[in-house]
Scaffold this motif. Sequence first.
Motif, PDB file in Angstrom:
ATOM      1  N   SER A  49       0.827  -1.181  -0.031  1.00 17.47           N
ATOM      2  CA  SER A  49      -0.180  -0.035  -0.010  1.00 17.47           C
ATOM      3  C   SER A  49       0.712   1.402  -0.094  1.00 17.47           C
ATOM      4  O   SER A  49       0.521   2.318  -0.585  1.00 17.47           O
ATOM      5  CB  SER A  49      -0.981   0.094   1.186  1.00 17.47           C
ATOM      6  N   GLU A 116      -4.706   6.129  -0.063  1.00 17.91           N
ATOM      7  CA  GLU A 116      -4.564   6.404   1.635  1.00 17.91           C
ATOM      8  C   GLU A 116      -5.549   5.746   2.379  1.00 17.91           C
ATOM      9  O   GLU A 116      -5.033   5.235   3.561  1.00 17.91           O
ATOM     10  CB  GLU A 116      -4.680   7.964   1.453  1.00 17.91           C
ATOM     11  N   LEU A 117      -6.731   5.387   1.774  1.00 18.75           N
ATOM     12  CA  LEU A 117      -7.609   4.631   2.516  1.00 18.75           C
ATOM     13  C   LEU A 117      -7.058   3.206   2.920  1.00 18.75           C
ATOM     14  O   LEU A 117      -7.309   2.633   4.173  1.00 18.75           O
ATOM     15  CB  LEU A 117      -9.023   4.611   1.868  1.00 18.75           C
ATOM     16  N   VAL A 119      -3.970   2.194   3.091  1.00 17.18           N
ATOM     17  CA  VAL A 119      -2.835   2.421   4.181  1.00 17.18           C
ATOM     18  C   VAL A 119      -3.511   2.479   5.509  1.00 17.18           C
ATOM     19  O   VAL A 119      -3.147   1.653   6.256  1.00 17.18           O
ATOM     20  CB  VAL A 119      -2.019   3.501   3.730  1.00 17.18           C
ATOM     21  N   HIS A 120      -4.687   3.553   5.671  1.00 15.55           N
ATOM     22  CA  HIS A 120      -5.004   3.525   7.029  1.00 15.55           C
ATOM     23  C   HIS A 120      -5.939   2.351   7.408  1.00 15.55           C
ATOM     24  O   HIS A 120      -5.838   1.784   8.475  1.00 15.55           O
ATOM     25  CB  HIS A 120      -6.145   4.728   6.985  1.00 15.55           C
ATOM     26  N   LEU A 123      -3.240  -0.328   8.393  1.00 17.55           N
ATOM     27  CA  LEU A 123      -2.740   0.093   9.722  1.00 17.55           C
ATOM     28  C   LEU A 123      -3.658  -0.032  10.826  1.00 17.55           C
ATOM     29  O   LEU A 123      -3.465  -0.308  12.099  1.00 17.55           O
ATOM     30  CB  LEU A 123      -2.334   1.756   9.815  1.00 17.55           C
ATOM     31  N   ALA A 124      -5.040   0.123  10.542  1.00 18.13           N
ATOM     32  CA  ALA A 124      -6.060  -0.044  11.722  1.00 18.13           C
ATOM     33  C   ALA A 124      -6.111  -1.522  12.002  1.00 18.13           C
ATOM     34  O   ALA A 124      -6.385  -1.960  13.156  1.00 18.13           O
ATOM     35  CB  ALA A 124      -7.422   0.224  10.949  1.00 18.13           C
TER      36      ALA A 124
END
Length: 128
Positions: A49, A116-117, A119-120, A123-124
């Motif tokens: 990502s 970006e979503l 990646v987030h 990470l979540a």
Amino acid sequence: ESIIALTFEVPLGVRAAKGRAAMAAAATREVAYQHQALAAQLFRDLQVSLTALAFNQNILVSSQEQEVLALELLAQEQIRFKEGESTQFVLISREKVALEAQLKRIDATIDRFRNELMVHATLAKLTG
């Protein structure tokens, strides 16, 4: 001649308890291996990502530069058309190119937000 006989008696409850403990240890190891595999997969997903995000950022910058250039060419062509040095066909062609450049920039922006979503989201998953 002597005969010696030994008898070992292990209570059935002790053997059952040892069996349950061995099964629990095996289950714990399995969960630990699954956790390791999932964490490794998530880290790979995060790396992919982040690479996609960096790549998309480069595409976005290029798209923005192309849009600026297309708009500058359109403005020059409009001046030339007003002065009678250009045709309506060329002017419309420049307008078409400028609009296509704007659409590419919008697509690149949407792709960047999508990355970006991702990646987030990854990470979540790692932190949650």
